[in-house]
Design a protein around this motif. Structure first.
Motif, PDB file in Angstrom:
ATOM      1  N   GLU A  82      -2.244  -3.566  -1.184  1.00  0.00           N
ATOM      2  CA  GLU A  82      -1.769  -3.461  -2.554  1.00  0.00           C
ATOM      3  C   GLU A  82      -2.716  -4.046  -3.600  1.00  0.00           C
ATOM      4  O   GLU A  82      -2.376  -4.104  -4.778  1.00  0.00           O
ATOM      5  CB  GLU A  82      -0.387  -4.122  -2.655  1.00  0.00           C
ATOM      6  CG  GLU A  82       0.652  -3.365  -1.843  1.00  0.00           C
ATOM      7  CD  GLU A  82       2.046  -3.980  -1.884  1.00  0.00           C
ATOM      8  OE1 GLU A  82       3.021  -3.217  -1.790  1.00  0.00           O
ATOM      9  OE2 GLU A  82       2.144  -5.219  -2.000  1.00  0.00           O
ATOM     10  N   SER A  83      -3.893  -4.471  -3.173  1.00  0.00           N
ATOM     11  CA  SER A  83      -4.896  -4.913  -4.151  1.00  0.00           C
ATOM     12  C   SER A  83      -5.464  -3.692  -4.868  1.00  0.00           C
ATOM     13  O   SER A  83      -5.333  -2.553  -4.410  1.00  0.00           O
ATOM     14  CB  SER A  83      -6.012  -5.687  -3.451  1.00  0.00           C
ATOM     15  OG  SER A  83      -5.504  -6.864  -2.853  1.00  0.00           O
ATOM     16  N   ASP A 132       3.279  -9.816  -0.923  1.00  0.00           N
ATOM     17  CA  ASP A 132       2.903 -10.251  -2.267  1.00  0.00           C
ATOM     18  C   ASP A 132       3.704 -11.456  -2.742  1.00  0.00           C
ATOM     19  O   ASP A 132       3.526 -11.916  -3.864  1.00  0.00           O
ATOM     20  CB  ASP A 132       3.066  -9.097  -3.267  1.00  0.00           C
ATOM     21  CG  ASP A 132       4.512  -8.624  -3.387  1.00  0.00           C
ATOM     22  OD1 ASP A 132       5.233  -8.697  -2.390  1.00  0.00           O
ATOM     23  OD2 ASP A 132       4.893  -8.161  -4.478  1.00  0.00           O
ATOM     24  N   LEU A 143      -4.154  -8.895  -4.364  1.00  0.00           N
ATOM     25  CA  LEU A 143      -2.747  -9.229  -4.160  1.00  0.00           C
ATOM     26  C   LEU A 143      -2.504  -9.475  -2.685  1.00  0.00           C
ATOM     27  O   LEU A 143      -2.663  -8.572  -1.861  1.00  0.00           O
ATOM     28  CB  LEU A 143      -1.849  -8.092  -4.655  1.00  0.00           C
ATOM     29  CG  LEU A 143      -0.336  -8.347  -4.554  1.00  0.00           C
ATOM     30  CD1 LEU A 143       0.056  -9.506  -5.464  1.00  0.00           C
ATOM     31  CD2 LEU A 143       0.444  -7.099  -4.940  1.00  0.00           C
ATOM     32  N   GLY A 144      -2.143 -10.709  -2.349  1.00  0.00           N
ATOM     33  CA  GLY A 144      -1.843 -11.034  -0.967  1.00  0.00           C
ATOM     34  C   GLY A 144      -3.089 -11.246  -0.121  1.00  0.00           C
ATOM     35  O   GLY A 144      -4.213 -10.985  -0.559  1.00  0.00           O
TER      36      GLY A 144
END
Length: 255
Positions: free
Chosen positions: A11-12, A225, A18-19
Motif C-alpha cells: 500500500e505504499s 497500516d 505505509l507499513g
C-alpha cells in the motif's frame, strides 16, 4: 486446529511509505496485495509479490474502488459493469507481477469501502463476483461471513472463505464498526491476540455492547497500516501457536 493469518500489503505509493511489508511477510501466511487503485504503484506491487514469493506467502488480489486520495475508503456508486471491469483490471495487473515472481494470484479480497459495501449491496457484490468468475472461477474469495458477497459467490460456484478481523471492533450484528466511530480500531497487542485465539478456537467475538457474536473464520486479518502493526501480528501469531492453532494459508501449501 488451523487458521490463515493475512494482512493488507503493497500500500505504499511513490515516496510515501505505509507499513513494513518485509517484516509483516515474516509473520503472515497470506498477503492481500493492493492492485494500484486504492493504493500501491507498479514498483511497490512488484516488490510485494517478489518478497511474498520468496517467503512462501500466498498472494491475494486486494481489489477496491479507484480512489487513491481516499485510500479506497469512500463508497462510489458505480455502474455494476464498470465495477466488474475495474476488478478484472486489478486482478490482471497483480497477476503480471506475481507471474514474474514465479507464483500467481491465489485468491481475491475486496478492500475498504468496497468490502463493506458488498456486505449488503447486492448489485455491487454481484459485479465483483462476475469479475472473479470471468477471470478464474478456481480462485477462492475472502469476505465477511453472512455477506451478500460471499452468498452470491457461493451461488456462482466459487470457493468462499470467511474472514475475521483481529484489530477491528464488531457491532452486535456481526459487522465492523465504522472507522469514523471511536474505538473502531484496537491497538493493544495482548487484547488483540486473546480475541484472535477466541475466534480461532470458538468461532466467536465480543461485540461493542458485550454480547457474543458468531465469527466463523478461515482467515484472520491484521491491518498492515495500523500503528504497531508488526508487533500486533507477532503477538497474534504467538498467541495462536501457544493455543495449539496451526498457521497455514487457506489456499493450501504455496511452496
Amino acid at each position: 486446529m488451523q487458521i490463515d493469518l493475512n494482512a493488507d500489503l503493497g500500500e505504499s505509493f511513490g515516496s510515501w511509505t505505509l507499513g513494513d511489508d518485509d517484516a509483516m511477510l515474516e509473520v503472515v501466511t497470506s498477503a492481500n496485495v493492493a492492485c494500484g487503485f486504492h493504493a500501491g504503484d507498479p514498483s511497490v506491487l512488484r516488490h510485494s509479490c517478489d518478497r511474498a514469493a520468496e517467503r512462501g506467502v500466498a498472494i491475494g488480489a486486494q481489489v477496491g474502488y479507484r480512489d487513491l486520495p481516499g485510500f479506497g475508503r469512500r463508497f462510489i456508486d458505480m455502474v455494476p459493469a464498470e465495477l466488474t471491469d475495474d476488478v478484472l483490471y486489478q486482478i490482471g495487473a497483480l497477476e503480471a507481477f506475481a507471474k514474474v515472481a514465479g507464483t500467481r494470484v491465489r485468491y481475491v479480497k475486496p478492500h475498504g469501502a468496497l468490502y463493506n459495501a458488498i456486505v449488503h449491496h447486492e448489485a455491487q457484490a454481484a459485479a465483483v463476483v462476475e469479475a472473479v468468475v470471468s477471470y478464474d472461477r478456481t480462485l477462492p474469495v475472502l469476505g465477511l461471513p453472512g455477506s451478500a458477497w460471499l452468498r452470491l459467490a457461493e451461488e456462482a460456484g466459487l470457493t468462499t472463505v470467511g474472514e475475521a478481523f483481529a484489530d477491528r471492533a464488531y457491532t452486535p450484528e456481526g459487522t465492523l464498526v465504522s472507522r469514523r466511530e471511536a474505538g473502531a480500531v484496537l491497538h493493544d497487542p495482548g487484547e488483540i491476540a486473546e480475541r484472535c485465539v477466541r475466534i480461532a478456537t470458538k468461532g466467536e467475538v465480543v461485540a461493542t455492547d458485550g454480547s457474543i457474536v458468531a465469527a466463523p473464520a478461515g482467515s484472520l486479518c491484521v491491518h498492515g497500516d495500523s500503528p504497531g502493526a508488526v508487533e500486533i501480528a507477532r503477538h497474534v501469531r504467538a498467541g495462536l501457536e501457544q493455543a495449539g492453532v496451526s498457521l497455514t494459508p487457506f489456499v493450501g501449501e504455496v511452496r
